[in-house]
Design a protein around this motif. Structure first.
Motif, PDB file in Angstrom:
ATOM      1  N   ALA A   3      -1.123   7.330   6.136  1.00 44.88           N
ATOM      2  CA  ALA A   3      -1.294   6.504   4.939  1.00 44.88           C
ATOM      3  C   ALA A   3      -2.763   6.296   4.588  1.00 44.88           C
ATOM      4  O   ALA A   3      -3.127   6.250   3.411  1.00 44.88           O
ATOM      5  CB  ALA A   3      -0.601   5.156   5.144  1.00 44.88           C
ATOM      6  N   ALA A  55      -0.013  -0.353   3.397  1.00 44.83           N
ATOM      7  CA  ALA A  55       0.636   0.665   2.567  1.00 44.83           C
ATOM      8  C   ALA A  55       2.143   0.415   2.521  1.00 44.83           C
ATOM      9  O   ALA A  55       2.719  -0.142   3.463  1.00 44.83           O
ATOM     10  CB  ALA A  55       0.345   2.061   3.111  1.00 44.83           C
ATOM     11  N   THR A  57      -8.537  -0.548   1.628  1.00 40.53           N
ATOM     12  CA  THR A  57      -7.118  -0.537   2.002  1.00 40.53           C
ATOM     13  C   THR A  57      -6.809  -1.583   3.078  1.00 40.53           C
ATOM     14  O   THR A  57      -7.508  -1.674   4.088  1.00 40.53           O
ATOM     15  CB  THR A  57      -6.719   0.848   2.525  1.00 40.53           C
ATOM     16  N   ILE A  84      -0.663   2.033  -2.061  1.00 39.91           N
ATOM     17  CA  ILE A  84      -1.733   1.496  -1.227  1.00 39.91           C
ATOM     18  C   ILE A  84      -1.999   0.043  -1.610  1.00 39.91           C
ATOM     19  O   ILE A  84      -2.184  -0.278  -2.786  1.00 39.91           O
ATOM     20  CB  ILE A  84      -3.023   2.335  -1.382  1.00 39.91           C
ATOM     21  N   ALA A 121      -4.780   7.160   1.031  1.00 42.79           N
ATOM     22  CA  ALA A 121      -5.640   6.219   0.308  1.00 42.79           C
ATOM     23  C   ALA A 121      -6.981   6.868  -0.051  1.00 42.79           C
ATOM     24  O   ALA A 121      -7.452   6.750  -1.187  1.00 42.79           O
ATOM     25  CB  ALA A 121      -5.873   4.975   1.156  1.00 42.79           C
TER      26      ALA A 121
END
Length: 326
Positions: free
Chosen positions: A29, A47, A44, A68, A33
């Protein structure tokens, strides 16, 4: 077939707006991003994959929809490198971490610099610092502060660069050779060479023993040093600190809170107890705490214990310990 093989190593995932993001197989993830945009990756905090909140280390599968979650207060974390897969994500994280570490090092160096200036016996003029940079062949103030924090230059060198001759007037000596002159050993014939072992860094007051090998100085260890087990065949010498022995380097592990001013608190305590920092290195960083390996010059064990007690009493310091003998 070549195209088929190429796409077998790729993943195709989608943003909530339908944007197609192509990633290498194994991406997580956090990679998604950073693939969207570096600013997205940097901020971030979490997610959602197919509508479900997941950890940032979660692998992305073909056809996943990835949202995100961001916060302006977030910054890249060094632990993200444990699961970031793509070169773009890893380089962005490393770049930020390096810059952050340099900023912290420069800030710490500036605090040390202010303490050094206080020891100069006369007020500095406006040209003192630019002149010092030229003498030390450093490009700018940040480079000087970084060199001070990393102990690439000692206090006396900085003082003399700012105001030639000021170190001697203030009674500040250079590091080279100071420690040996202040230490003597009972149990050695006068004139016999010795060295303090770097593995356990004994200081006056520690219980010690010597290891003698042919054509080498006697190596002085703390009695509980684990390295002694490797020297069973060597000649061991019963030693004690000589009268008036003063000075040694102690290794500490200090955990401080990840908050503004925490490093300054640590350096302030060390300065207040006249403990010169020989080396300082960030050994571990996470969201809440930073761990530093610190080598400091102390008078003896009692001096060291007072420093540790003062560090542990500070709210900004979570833990302070002498590094165990290796």
């Amino acid at each position: 077939h070549t195209k088929m093989a190429m796409y077998q190593d790729r993943i195709f995932a989608f943003s909530p707006t339908g944007e197609l993001i192509q990633l290498p197989k194994g991406s997580t993830a956090i990679d998604f991003a950073y693939a969207v945009h570096t600013d997205v990756g940097d901020t971030t905090v979490g997610a959602k994959v197919n509508g479900r909140v997941v950890p940032l280390r979660t692998p992305i599968e073909n056809g996943d929809q990835v949202q995100i979650l961001r916060s302006k207060a977030q910054e890249p974390q060094v632990e993200w490198l444990n699961f970031a897969f793509t070169g773009k994500a890893r380089s962005a994280i490393r770049r930020f971490v390096r810059q952050k570490e340099r900023e912290e090092t420069v800030a710490l160096g500036r605090k040390f610099y202010d303490e050094i200036v206080k020891r100069i016996p006369a007020e500095l003029g406006k040209e003192a610092l630019p002149g010092a940079l030229k003498r030390l062949k450093l490009p700018d103030q940040d480079a000087l502060m970084e060199a001070i924090a990393r102990k690439l230059v000692d206090d006396a060198t900085v003082m003399d660069a700012l105001m030639p001759g000021s170190a001697e007037k203030a009674g500040v000596k250079r590091r080279e050779g100071v420690q040996r002159e202040a230490i003597s050993m009972k149990g050695l014939t006068p004139g016999v060479a010795f060295q303090l072992a770097s593995c356990c860094t004994p200081v006056p007051g520690d219980r010690i023993i010597g290891v003698r090998r042919p054509d080498e100085p006697v190596e002085v260890h703390t009695i509980d040093c684990r390295k002694l087990a490797e020297n069973q065949d060597a000649d061991w010498v019963d030693l004690a600190w000589g009268d008036g022995s003063d000075g040694g380097t102690a290794k500490l592990s200090v955990v401080v809170k990840n908050e503004p001013g925490a490093l300054g608190v640590m350096s302030g305590i060390l300065g207040a107890h006249s403990a010169n920092i020989v080396n300082l290195a960030l050994s571990h960083r996470d969201t809440g705490f930073h761990t530093y390996d610190v080598n400091i010059e102390v008078d003896d064990v009692q001096h060291l214990m007072k420093i540790l007690a003062a560090l542990r009493a500070a709210d900004a310091v979570s833990q302070a310990e002498r590094t165990p003998a290796a």
